[in-house]
Design a protein around this motif. Structure first.
Motif, PDB file in Angstrom:
ATOM      1  N   UNK A 257       8.654  11.019 -43.295  1.00 16.60           N
ATOM      2  CA  UNK A 257       9.103  10.731 -44.296  1.00 16.60           C
ATOM      3  C   UNK A 257      10.941  11.244 -43.259  1.00 16.60           C
ATOM      4  N   UNK A 258      10.814  11.608 -42.262  1.00 18.53           N
ATOM      5  CA  UNK A 258      12.050  12.125 -40.998  1.00 18.53           C
ATOM      6  C   UNK A 258      12.229  10.529 -40.381  1.00 18.53           C
ATOM      7  N   UNK A 259      11.463   9.467 -41.481  1.00 20.74           N
ATOM      8  CA  UNK A 259      12.448   8.119 -40.836  1.00 20.74           C
ATOM      9  C   UNK A 259      11.829   6.990 -41.369  1.00 20.74           C
ATOM     10  N   UNK A 260      12.458   7.384 -42.915  1.00 19.85           N
ATOM     11  CA  UNK A 260      12.351   6.312 -44.040  1.00 19.85           C
ATOM     12  C   UNK A 260      12.532   5.355 -44.170  1.00 19.85           C
ATOM     13  N   UNK A 261      13.734   4.286 -43.239  1.00 16.80           N
ATOM     14  CA  UNK A 261      14.193   3.386 -43.467  1.00 16.80           C
ATOM     15  C   UNK A 261      13.028   2.574 -42.439  1.00 16.80           C
ATOM     16  N   UNK A 262      13.532   1.331 -43.356  1.00 15.78           N
ATOM     17  CA  UNK A 262      12.090   0.310 -42.085  1.00 15.78           C
ATOM     18  C   UNK A 262      12.766  -0.193 -40.746  1.00 15.78           C
ATOM     19  N   UNK A 263      14.012  -0.272 -40.773  1.00 14.87           N
ATOM     20  CA  UNK A 263      14.844  -0.940 -39.210  1.00 14.87           C
ATOM     21  C   UNK A 263      15.220   0.373 -39.008  1.00 14.87           C
ATOM     22  N   UNK A 264      14.633   1.589 -39.617  1.00 19.08           N
ATOM     23  CA  UNK A 264      14.500   2.614 -38.357  1.00 19.08           C
ATOM     24  C   UNK A 264      12.782   2.683 -37.319  1.00 19.08           C
ATOM     25  N   UNK A 265      11.937   2.630 -38.367  1.00 16.92           N
ATOM     26  CA  UNK A 265      10.878   2.565 -37.988  1.00 16.92           C
ATOM     27  C   UNK A 265      10.438   1.464 -36.910  1.00 16.92           C
ATOM     28  N   UNK A 266      11.021   0.372 -36.863  1.00 19.20           N
ATOM     29  CA  UNK A 266      11.257  -1.095 -35.996  1.00 19.20           C
ATOM     30  C   UNK A 266      11.442  -0.404 -34.606  1.00 19.20           C
ATOM     31  N   UNK A 267      12.389   0.093 -35.226  1.00 18.97           N
ATOM     32  CA  UNK A 267      13.266   0.272 -33.733  1.00 18.97           C
ATOM     33  C   UNK A 267      12.294   1.707 -33.016  1.00 18.97           C
ATOM     34  N   UNK A 268      11.891   2.542 -33.551  1.00 23.24           N
ATOM     35  CA  UNK A 268      10.850   3.035 -32.773  1.00 23.24           C
ATOM     36  C   UNK A 268       9.243   2.743 -32.763  1.00 23.24           C
ATOM     37  N   UNK A 269       9.040   1.577 -32.790  1.00 20.61           N
ATOM     38  CA  UNK A 269       7.629   1.197 -32.619  1.00 20.61           C
ATOM     39  C   UNK A 269       8.126   0.346 -31.658  1.00 20.61           C
ATOM     40  N   UNK A 270       8.944  -0.320 -31.814  1.00 20.47           N
ATOM     41  CA  UNK A 270       9.896  -0.965 -30.378  1.00 20.47           C
ATOM     42  C   UNK A 270      10.182  -0.234 -29.246  1.00 20.47           C
ATOM     43  N   UNK A 271      11.058   0.486 -29.229  1.00 20.89           N
ATOM     44  CA  UNK A 271      10.643   2.150 -27.675  1.00 20.89           C
ATOM     45  C   UNK A 271       9.627   2.269 -27.696  1.00 20.89           C
ATOM     46  N   UNK A 272       8.189   3.000 -28.567  1.00 21.54           N
ATOM     47  CA  UNK A 272       7.476   2.986 -27.543  1.00 21.54           C
ATOM     48  C   UNK A 272       6.914   2.415 -27.441  1.00 21.54           C
ATOM     49  N   UNK A 273       6.976   1.254 -27.896  1.00 19.98           N
ATOM     50  CA  UNK A 273       5.702  -0.102 -27.111  1.00 19.98           C
ATOM     51  C   UNK A 273       4.272  -0.224 -27.121  1.00 19.98           C
ATOM     52  N   UNK A 274       4.171   0.514 -27.858  1.00 20.52           N
ATOM     53  CA  UNK A 274       2.311   0.985 -28.518  1.00 20.52           C
ATOM     54  C   UNK A 274       2.064  -0.946 -28.765  1.00 20.52           C
ATOM     55  N   UNK A 275       0.868  -1.420 -29.317  1.00 22.25           N
ATOM     56  CA  UNK A 275       0.613  -2.502 -30.274  1.00 22.25           C
ATOM     57  C   UNK A 275       0.603  -2.408 -31.145  1.00 22.25           C
ATOM     58  N   UNK A 276       0.692  -0.999 -31.712  1.00 18.35           N
ATOM     59  CA  UNK A 276       1.371  -0.538 -32.808  1.00 18.35           C
ATOM     60  C   UNK A 276       1.844   1.042 -33.363  1.00 18.35           C
ATOM     61  N   UNK A 277       1.795   1.099 -33.726  1.00 21.11           N
ATOM     62  CA  UNK A 277       2.817   2.379 -34.480  1.00 21.11           C
ATOM     63  C   UNK A 277       2.681   3.368 -35.824  1.00 21.11           C
ATOM     64  N   UNK A 278       2.185   3.949 -36.497  1.00 14.82           N
ATOM     65  CA  UNK A 278       1.936   4.172 -38.043  1.00 14.82           C
ATOM     66  C   UNK A 278       2.734   5.673 -37.960  1.00 14.82           C
ATOM     67  N   UNK A 279       3.273   5.161 -39.499  1.00 12.24           N
ATOM     68  CA  UNK A 279       3.934   5.952 -39.589  1.00 12.24           C
ATOM     69  C   UNK A 279       3.233   6.352 -41.215  1.00 12.24           C
ATOM     70  N   UNK A 280       3.156   7.547 -41.533  1.00  9.76           N
ATOM     71  CA  UNK A 280       2.279   8.435 -42.391  1.00  9.76           C
ATOM     72  C   UNK A 280       3.578   8.964 -43.731  1.00  9.76           C
ATOM     73  N   UNK A 281       3.125   7.784 -44.923  1.00 10.09           N
ATOM     74  CA  UNK A 281       4.242   9.283 -45.961  1.00 10.09           C
ATOM     75  C   UNK A 281       3.322   9.607 -46.984  1.00 10.09           C
ATOM     76  N   UNK A 282       2.485  10.131 -47.093  1.00 11.16           N
ATOM     77  CA  UNK A 282       1.152  10.789 -47.410  1.00 11.16           C
ATOM     78  C   UNK A 282       0.391  11.363 -47.178  1.00 11.16           C
ATOM     79  N   UNK A 283       0.005  11.557 -45.874  1.00 13.31           N
ATOM     80  CA  UNK A 283      -1.601  12.558 -45.365  1.00 13.31           C
ATOM     81  C   UNK A 283      -2.167  12.838 -46.294  1.00 13.31           C
ATOM     82  N   UNK A 284      -2.088  12.909 -47.964  1.00 14.52           N
ATOM     83  CA  UNK A 284      -3.127  14.270 -47.823  1.00 14.52           C
ATOM     84  C   UNK A 284      -4.019  12.610 -48.930  1.00 14.52           C
TER      85      UNK A 284
END
Length: 214
Positions: free
Chosen positions: A28-55
């Motif tokens: 929820x701290x990074x809800x925008x898809x473009x921001x998520x994509x930017x972070x995934x690119x910055x981290x550089x892992x083959x994949x990055x997961x964003x948890x929208x509802x942990x329960x």
């Protein structure tokens, strides 16, 4: 900087190797898809997961350059980290179970992104492969022991995102299992281990060891 965990998924028997995975537990701290994509690119892992509802296990998966409706090692890692019975992905609901040292997911082959499964005559041939030119996403594999279901594999994403070889790839293992119709014990990359098993009605289980790096 957004907080995230780093896991290694599909580790070898001694806990080594595995494919790194970034997990942002508070999506929820990074809800925008473009921001998520930017972070995934910055981290550089083959994949990055964003948890929208942990329960409920609702997750969103990104490579450094694109969003994926489903991927294997992110689901195995997120299932282990969240300790939930299922994950909700854009592709569908993924079953999760923890069994001793292994974390398992159950998914459908048609959810996996397209992969070119290329068989070689021997494990040595797979070991000797150079990184191919950009293009198809290639899963190179050979039998190490066909009677025992032991496979040697390497994965080449073929994208221009800095990841020339994927250390451990659950979606490709799922596709190979569906094609061969049998349980597999796959050693991929430098020493990662992926276990698979066909299930009724076309489902496939994919499992491996998961460790929290930080």
């Amino acid at each position: 900087m957004t907080d995230y965990d780093v896991l290694r998924v599909f580790c070898g028997p001694d806990g080594g190797y595995g494919n790194e995975l970034g997990v942002v537990r508070e999506g929820s701290v990074l809800p925008d898809p473009d921001d998520r994509q930017a972070l995934a690119a910055k981290l550089g892992f083959s994949e990055t997961v964003f948890v929208d509802d942990p329960e409920r296990g609702v997750i969103d998966i990104y490579t450094p350059t694109l969003r994926l409706p489903f991927a294997g090692h992110p689901c195995v890692g997120a299932g282990w980290l969240l300790d939930v019975p299922e994950l909700v992905t854009p592709a569908g609901v993924v079953g999760v179970r923890l069994d001793g040292e292994f974390s398992w997911i159950e998914a459908r082959p048609e959810w996996a992104p397209p992969r070119t499964l290329r068989q070689y005559a021997s494990a040595a041939e797979v070991d000797a492969l150079p990184v191919p030119p950009r293009g198809d996403w290639i899963y190179a594999w050979a039998w190490e022991d066909e009677s025992a279901g032991r496979v040697r594999a390497r994965a080449f994403p073929g994208r221009d995102d800095g990841i020339q070889e994927d250390e451990a790839t659950g979606a490709a293992a799922l596709l190979l299992t569906a094609r061969l119709g049998r349980a597999l014990n796959i050693v991929q990359g430098r020493g990662s281990q992926i276990l698979t098993a066909p299930q009724p009605e076309g489902w496939v289980e994919v499992g491996g060891r998961v460790f929290l790096e930080h």
